[in-house]
Design a protein around this motif. Structure first.
Motif, short mmCIF file in Angstrom:
data_model
loop_
_atom_site.label_atom_id
_atom_site.label_comp_id
_atom_site.label_asym_id
_atom_site.label_seq_id
_atom_site.Cartn_x
_atom_site.Cartn_y
_atom_site.Cartn_z
N VAL A 44 0.99 -1.23 0.03
CA VAL A 44 0.04 -0.07 0.13
C VAL A 44 0.91 1.27 0.15
O VAL A 44 0.62 2.36 -0.77
N VAL A 45 1.92 1.22 0.84
CA VAL A 45 2.88 2.46 0.84
C VAL A 45 3.43 2.74 -0.32
O VAL A 45 3.47 3.72 -0.93
N LEU A 46 3.89 1.69 -0.83
CA LEU A 46 4.73 1.78 -2.03
C LEU A 46 3.87 2.20 -3.43
O LEU A 46 4.33 3.03 -4.37
N PHE A 47 2.46 1.61 -3.18
CA PHE A 47 1.61 1.94 -4.39
C PHE A 47 1.23 3.50 -4.49
O PHE A 47 1.35 4.28 -5.46
N ALA A 48 0.93 3.77 -3.21
CA ALA A 48 0.64 5.14 -2.98
C ALA A 48 1.59 6.34 -3.06
O ALA A 48 1.41 7.44 -3.59
N TYR A 49 2.89 6.00 -2.38
CA TYR A 49 3.91 7.24 -2.55
C TYR A 49 3.89 7.84 -3.95
O TYR A 49 4.36 8.94 -3.99
N VAL A 50 3.93 6.97 -4.98
CA VAL A 50 4.21 7.43 -6.30
C VAL A 50 3.13 8.69 -6.72
O VAL A 50 3.72 9.58 -7.03
N ASP A 51 1.82 8.44 -6.11
CA ASP A 51 1.15 9.48 -6.48
C ASP A 51 0.86 10.68 -5.56
O ASP A 51 0.68 11.93 -5.69
N VAL A 52 1.20 10.20 -4.06
CA VAL A 52 1.16 11.27 -3.13
C VAL A 52 2.23 12.14 -3.40
O VAL A 52 1.97 13.46 -2.97
N ILE A 53 3.39 11.94 -3.80
CA ILE A 53 4.36 12.72 -4.04
C ILE A 53 4.56 13.13 -5.55
O ILE A 53 4.55 14.64 -5.84
N GLY A 54 4.06 12.38 -6.62
CA GLY A 54 4.24 12.76 -8.00
C GLY A 54 3.08 13.11 -8.67
O GLY A 54 3.44 13.74 -9.55
N TYR A 55 1.94 12.86 -8.18
CA TYR A 55 0.65 13.53 -8.87
C TYR A 55 -0.10 14.49 -7.96
O TYR A 55 -0.62 15.46 -8.23
N LEU A 56 -0.52 14.07 -6.75
CA LEU A 56 -1.43 14.76 -5.97
C LEU A 56 -1.00 16.38 -5.79
O LEU A 56 -1.82 17.06 -5.90
N VAL A 76 8.05 17.82 -13.00
CA VAL A 76 9.24 17.02 -12.65
C VAL A 76 9.17 16.14 -11.51
O VAL A 76 9.46 14.98 -11.53
N LEU A 77 8.29 16.44 -10.64
CA LEU A 77 7.76 15.55 -9.40
C LEU A 77 7.12 14.25 -10.18
O LEU A 77 7.29 13.17 -9.94
N TYR A 78 6.16 14.90 -10.90
CA TYR A 78 5.40 13.72 -11.77
C TYR A 78 5.99 12.93 -12.81
O TYR A 78 6.21 11.46 -12.25
N ASN A 79 7.29 13.47 -13.46
CA ASN A 79 7.97 12.57 -14.22
C ASN A 79 8.77 11.81 -13.69
O ASN A 79 9.08 10.68 -13.81
N THR A 80 9.35 12.21 -12.52
CA THR A 80 10.29 11.67 -11.63
C THR A 80 9.86 10.37 -10.95
O THR A 80 10.24 9.16 -11.08
N MET A 81 8.43 10.58 -10.21
CA MET A 81 8.05 9.54 -9.70
C MET A 81 7.19 8.38 -10.49
O MET A 81 7.00 7.41 -9.93
N HIS A 82 6.98 8.84 -11.73
CA HIS A 82 6.52 7.97 -12.76
C HIS A 82 7.51 7.44 -13.78
O HIS A 82 6.94 6.79 -14.68
#
Length: 155
Positions: A44-56, A76-82
């Motif tokens: 759950v943490v690994l799945f969510a952290y991508v969007d918590v940092i990179g999208y939201l 840049v946050l979105y592209n890095t996290m994704h």
């Protein structure tokens, strides 16, 4: 499509998404086959952290902005996290620190799912943070879809 034509037609875009769908199905298949071995809090943490940092953060800034402009930092946050490269490094670091575990498959599942199911790839600074048709892209696609390369080159 190639080094000189850095755009996709609707057909090549769908084919690219289909490739990611195959990756999603493989990763999800392994995940489901080992469901009993998944540490759920890690998944759950690994799945969510991508969007918590990179999208939201970017999505919130976009929806709060009167003119829908947001700082490039959010792109840049979105592209890095994704990024498959970045998340591959996270996965590799996790394996080195803690060893392999099936919960790690949520990283490719998240990224492949975004690409295959939602069509989301890297965000360019020249488009809105949230998907909105860009008039220049729409115009180019109309030409691209109807004018063969040899006719366009003759213009």
């Amino acid at each position: 499509m190639d080094g000189h034509n850095l755009c996709q037609t609707p057909t090549t875009y769908r084919l690219l998404r289909l490739e990611y769908l195959l990756g999603l199905l493989v990763a999800a298949g392994f995940f489901l086959a080992h469901l009993a071995e998944v540490r759920w809090w890690v998944a759950v943490v690994l799945f969510a952290y991508v969007d918590v940092i990179g999208y939201l953060p970017g999505a919130l800034a976009y929806h709060r902005s009167p003119d829908k402009r947001v700082s490039r930092v959010y792109y840049v946050l979105y592209n890095t996290m994704h990024s498959l490269s970045f998340q591959g490094a996270v996965l590799g670091a996790w394996v080195l620190a803690y060893g392999w575990e099936w919960a790690l498959l949520v990283l490719p599942i998240h990224l492949f799912g975004d690409r295959a199911l939602f069509g989301n790839f890297a965000k360019s600074f020249t488009v809105a943070f949230e998907p909105v048709p860009h008039p220049s892209v729409q115009s180019a696609l109309r030409d691209f879809a109807t004018v063969p390369w040899h006719e366009a080159a003759a213009r």
